[in-house]
Structure formats: C-alpha cells, structure tokens
Design a protein around this motif. Structure first.
Motif, PDB file in Angstrom:
ATOM      1  N   THR A  62       0.681  -1.314  -0.021  1.00 46.44           N
ATOM      2  CA  THR A  62       0.051   0.039  -0.127  1.00 46.44           C
ATOM      3  C   THR A  62       0.802   1.268  -0.029  1.00 46.44           C
ATOM      4  O   THR A  62       0.291   2.276  -0.206  1.00 46.44           O
ATOM      5  CB  THR A  62      -0.839   0.200   1.110  1.00 46.44           C
ATOM      6  OG1 THR A  62      -0.246   0.081   2.436  1.00 46.44           O
ATOM      7  CG2 THR A  62      -1.942  -1.201   1.214  1.00 46.44           C
ATOM      8  N   GLN A  63       2.221   1.005   0.527  1.00 47.46           N
ATOM      9  CA  GLN A  63       3.024   2.332   0.489  1.00 47.46           C
ATOM     10  C   GLN A  63       3.895   2.238  -0.703  1.00 47.46           C
ATOM     11  O   GLN A  63       4.221   3.387  -1.123  1.00 47.46           O
ATOM     12  CB  GLN A  63       3.979   2.214   1.734  1.00 47.46           C
ATOM     13  CG  GLN A  63       3.027   2.385   3.056  1.00 47.46           C
ATOM     14  CD  GLN A  63       3.897   2.097   4.113  1.00 47.46           C
ATOM     15  OE1 GLN A  63       4.822   2.884   4.497  1.00 47.46           O
ATOM     16  NE2 GLN A  63       3.835   0.832   4.801  1.00 47.46           N
ATOM     17  N   THR A  64       4.428   1.043  -1.236  1.00 42.93           N
ATOM     18  CA  THR A  64       5.206   1.083  -2.362  1.00 42.93           C
ATOM     19  C   THR A  64       4.804   1.258  -3.729  1.00 42.93           C
ATOM     20  O   THR A  64       5.266   1.437  -4.641  1.00 42.93           O
ATOM     21  CB  THR A  64       6.017  -0.329  -2.278  1.00 42.93           C
ATOM     22  OG1 THR A  64       5.445  -1.510  -2.321  1.00 42.93           O
ATOM     23  CG2 THR A  64       6.919  -0.407  -0.926  1.00 42.93           C
ATOM     24  N   ARG A 273      -5.050   8.168   7.161  1.00 41.92           N
ATOM     25  CA  ARG A 273      -3.451   7.776   6.506  1.00 41.92           C
ATOM     26  C   ARG A 273      -4.123   6.596   5.363  1.00 41.92           C
ATOM     27  O   ARG A 273      -3.413   6.918   4.426  1.00 41.92           O
ATOM     28  CB  ARG A 273      -2.718   7.260   7.450  1.00 41.92           C
ATOM     29  CG  ARG A 273      -1.410   6.574   6.973  1.00 41.92           C
ATOM     30  CD  ARG A 273      -0.619   5.654   7.969  1.00 41.92           C
ATOM     31  NE  ARG A 273      -1.159   4.282   7.971  1.00 41.92           N
ATOM     32  CZ  ARG A 273      -0.737   3.461   7.164  1.00 41.92           C
ATOM     33  NH1 ARG A 273      -0.041   3.672   6.275  1.00 41.92           N
ATOM     34  NH2 ARG A 273      -1.371   2.464   7.514  1.00 41.92           N
ATOM     35  N   LYS A 274      -4.914   5.951   5.634  1.00 43.07           N
ATOM     36  CA  LYS A 274      -5.280   4.764   4.650  1.00 43.07           C
ATOM     37  C   LYS A 274      -5.850   5.695   3.234  1.00 43.07           C
ATOM     38  O   LYS A 274      -5.406   5.237   2.321  1.00 43.07           O
ATOM     39  CB  LYS A 274      -6.321   3.647   5.157  1.00 43.07           C
ATOM     40  CG  LYS A 274      -5.550   2.700   6.043  1.00 43.07           C
ATOM     41  CD  LYS A 274      -6.532   1.583   6.698  1.00 43.07           C
ATOM     42  CE  LYS A 274      -5.777   0.828   7.675  1.00 43.07           C
ATOM     43  NZ  LYS A 274      -4.811  -0.198   7.120  1.00 43.07           N
ATOM     44  N   LEU A 277      -3.056   7.394   1.333  1.00 41.55           N
ATOM     45  CA  LEU A 277      -2.291   6.334   0.509  1.00 41.55           C
ATOM     46  C   LEU A 277      -3.163   6.272  -0.783  1.00 41.55           C
ATOM     47  O   LEU A 277      -2.616   6.152  -2.094  1.00 41.55           O
ATOM     48  CB  LEU A 277      -1.825   5.345   1.226  1.00 41.55           C
ATOM     49  CG  LEU A 277      -0.904   5.271   2.361  1.00 41.55           C
ATOM     50  CD1 LEU A 277      -0.566   4.191   3.112  1.00 41.55           C
ATOM     51  CD2 LEU A 277       0.499   5.914   1.811  1.00 41.55           C
ATOM     52  N   ILE A 315       7.193  10.922   2.015  1.00 39.27           N
ATOM     53  CA  ILE A 315       7.092  10.112   3.149  1.00 39.27           C
ATOM     54  C   ILE A 315       7.501  10.381   4.480  1.00 39.27           C
ATOM     55  O   ILE A 315       6.833  10.280   5.535  1.00 39.27           O
ATOM     56  CB  ILE A 315       8.263   8.573   2.744  1.00 39.27           C
ATOM     57  CG1 ILE A 315       7.865   8.017   1.844  1.00 39.27           C
ATOM     58  CG2 ILE A 315       8.495   7.959   3.966  1.00 39.27           C
ATOM     59  CD1 ILE A 315       8.941   7.184   1.240  1.00 39.27           C
ATOM     60  N   ASN A 319       5.069  10.668   7.841  1.00 36.84           N
ATOM     61  CA  ASN A 319       5.294  10.365   8.984  1.00 36.84           C
ATOM     62  C   ASN A 319       5.466  11.346  10.115  1.00 36.84           C
ATOM     63  O   ASN A 319       4.979  11.184  11.395  1.00 36.84           O
ATOM     64  CB  ASN A 319       6.630   9.538   9.057  1.00 36.84           C
ATOM     65  CG  ASN A 319       6.542   8.401   8.179  1.00 36.84           C
ATOM     66  OD1 ASN A 319       5.658   7.373   8.661  1.00 36.84           O
ATOM     67  ND2 ASN A 319       7.568   8.026   7.228  1.00 36.84           N
ATOM     68  N   THR A 336      -2.241  14.018   7.899  1.00 33.79           N
ATOM     69  CA  THR A 336      -2.151  12.982   7.025  1.00 33.79           C
ATOM     70  C   THR A 336      -2.304  13.464   5.478  1.00 33.79           C
ATOM     71  O   THR A 336      -1.813  12.978   4.551  1.00 33.79           O
ATOM     72  CB  THR A 336      -2.972  11.816   7.169  1.00 33.79           C
ATOM     73  OG1 THR A 336      -4.495  12.248   7.386  1.00 33.79           O
ATOM     74  CG2 THR A 336      -2.538  11.045   8.486  1.00 33.79           C
TER      75      THR A 336
END
Length: 359
Positions: A62-64, A273-274, A277, A315, A319, A336
């Motif tokens: 989900t991040q990459t 956050r989700k 992304l 990123i 964070n 976020t």
C-alpha cells in the motif's frame, strides 16, 4: 489513438512492476534481517520464515505501489523522450491530456487495488501472520525465547528464562507445572541449562520441588537431565485482530465509537492515513509524467534527483504528520492529508506548464 494508448500501457507495465518490487524489497530489509536470527540461531525453517514474510507484503504494498508507479512512469517516459517517441506522439496530434489518459487509468487502477488490499487482503494477512507466528512459537518455543522473559502461553508449563546464549541455549530456567486442579500448588522444575528438541525442553542439572495442599515442601529430587514435553494447544486458538493498522477502513469506521476515548485518535489517524495513500496515486502519476516528458537533449538526471526528493519528502512529511497528530498537536486529517494537498498542487502546476509549452 487506441493503439498508442495500448502501446503506452504495455511499456509502462515493466518499469512500474520493477520499481514496486525494488521499493518493496527495501521496505522488507529490516524484517528480513530480523528473520535471519530466527533461521540461523533459533532453528526456524526457511519455509516458515518465507510464509511470515509473505504476510508482511500486502501492508507494505500500500506504500510502495504509489511511489513505485511514480518512478516507473518516469523511467518509461524518460525512454520515450530519449527516443523522441514523445515528440512523435505530439506530432501525430496527441495533446498532453490524451497522452496522460492511459497514465491516469493506471493511477486509478492502482488506487482501487490499494483499497482492495486495505479492505480485504491486509486484515486476513495480519490474522495469518499471528496464526502462523503463534503456531511456530508453540511448536518451537525457542522462537519466542528472550532473556528475562516469562513464557505463559504453553499448555502444561509456564517457563521463566534468565539468559539466552548465542547458540540458542537457555541458562537458569524455572518451569512451573500447570495443575489441572487450580487449587493445588504447582510443581517447580529448575535447570542450570536448557535446550529445545522435538517440541520438548531438555533441562540439564535439573531439580524438582513439589508442594502439598498447604503449600509446604512435599518432595524434592534432582536429575542430570530432565525432558519436559511441551504439548501445544494451538488447534482451538481463536485469533482476533487488535492492531489498528490491521483493520480495514470499514472496520475502523464501525468500531471508532466502541473503543475507549484514548483509542479514538489512533483510529482517526489510521482512517485518514489509509485514505491518503489511496488518493496519492493520481498526483504522483501526473508529477512523474510531467517531470520525464520533454526533448531528448534535455538532461534527465536533475528530474530523477527531484523525483527522489519528492518521494522521500512525501514519506517524511507523512510520518512527521502522524507523529504530531498522535501527540495531539495537529488534527489527524491535516496531518495525513497535507502531503497529498502539496502533491496535487505540484502536479497541477507541472501539468499546466507542460500544457502551455506543448511538451
């Protein structure tokens, strides 16, 4: 136009998959290093370690996926610019918007796939991760062995470990038998040294002490070596997801009113956050496209440097925002979504600049 769009999509697949793979491997490095200890020192099979690693991959994806897609688009269109293919596309009458259309399709597809991972695959992966991890721990207790640790999740014994040597052997062990009658005092086993073999703990230089119903010492004895079978009770174990990161957005929204007040903030941060992304794929795709599109004589090294700065800045800012939101300094949505807003703004500016110049 359909042929060109298909050609662009075909050319994008390879670089995007490669970039996602590379970033996923980088994110997995810390986990892989930690797992090496279990393989070398604690005797866990490589197959079990690979199974554990496979359950870490979905949340990492989900991040990459957004940043891998961003870099893959840059690689592909840099090649187009170097070969003057982008110039040829413009010469055939294609506008910047029409070239961007298949890229937007990939970005939206990536966003939908990330949503699918978050809603369906990741919760199951965390359950499987805990399930397999607990199974390994029960079948091979040395997997969870740490110094100054009290192991209480075995069926027949509770074990205290004072020290663990580099070869996996334990020093100064105390084992308390779990009697079926809870009113009775447990028998105590001690050992100067212990190692695990075939789901059993072998105590060397062992001593046992039993007690009567009044708690007085009843019987003592010594053994040069005592084998204690540790029967796992894993079959009927029912695992539930407790980690906030393991919950889907739907479950987070459903449960946010049921949790304690101090947990509400964690739920809000994770929801935003989700979502951030998911919606980061579109601006990153536009930025990657605009940075790499141009004449082949223009040096691209600065574009790639700028691209890496953008990736790491996103990123880092995300964070930092999460940390500040967790501390109550910023609202979770602002924390976020500020990086996303900056990405959308940068993508819009770069797109308008390319649209005015034509390429």
């Amino acid at each position: 136009m359909k042929i060109i769009n298909k050609y662009i999509l075909d050319e994008l697949k390879g670089p995007i998959i490669l970039a996602v793979f590379v970033f996923t491997f980088i994110f997995l490095l810390d986990i892989v290093v930690a797992m090496m200890e279990h393989i070398i020192v604690k005797g866990i099979s490589i197959f079990d370690v690979l199974r554990l690693l496979s359950f870490y991959i979905p949340p990492i994806l989900t991040q990459t996926i957004p940043i891998g897609m961003f870099l893959g688009i840059m690689i592909c269109f840099t090649k187009f610019s170097r070969n003057s293919e982008s110039v040829a596309m413009i010469s055939t009458g294609m506008s910047i918007r029409s070239i961007l259309r298949p890229i937007m399709a990939i970005a939206i597809g990536a966003a939908i796939f990330i949503l699918f991972l978050q809603e369906s695959i990741i919760p199951r992966s965390f359950v499987k991760l805990k399930y397999v991890g607990t199974k390994i721990a029960y079948e091979n207790p040395v997997f969870q062995l740490k110094e100054k640790t009290f192991i209480d999740n075995l069926d027949q014994y509770s074990i205290y470990v004072d020290k663990v040597e580099s070869d996996g052997k334990a020093k100064n062990i105390i084992a308390f038998e779990k009697p079926e009658d809870k009113t009775k005092f447990p028998m105590v086993l001690t050992g100067e040294e212990a190692f695990w073999k075939d789901n059993s703990i072998v105590l060397k230089q062992s001593q046992f002490i039993s007690f009567d119903e009044n708690g007085k010492k009843n019987l003592t004895g010594t053994f040069d070596e005592k084998r204690v079978v540790l029967t796992p009770y894993f079959e009927n174990l029912n695992l539930k997801i407790k980690d906030v990161e393991a919950l889907s957005i739907t479950d987070l929204v459903k449960n946010i009113r049921k949790v304690e007040s101090e947990e509400v903030l964690k739920y809000k941060i994770e929801i935003f956050r989700k979502l951030a992304l998911i919606f980061s794929t579109v601006p990153l795709a536009v930025i990657g496209f605009c940075l790499s599109l141009g004449h082949h004589r223009i040096s691209k090294k600065y574009s790639f440097v700028l691209a890496m700065i953008i990736i790491f800045a996103y990123i880092i800012f995300l964070n930092i925002g999460i940390v500040m939101a967790s501390a109550g300094k910023i609202h979770p949505f602002i924390a976020t979504w500020t990086p996303n807003v900056l990405l959308y703004f940068l993508g819009y500016k770069l797109y308008k600049a390319k649209e005015v110049r034509g390429i």
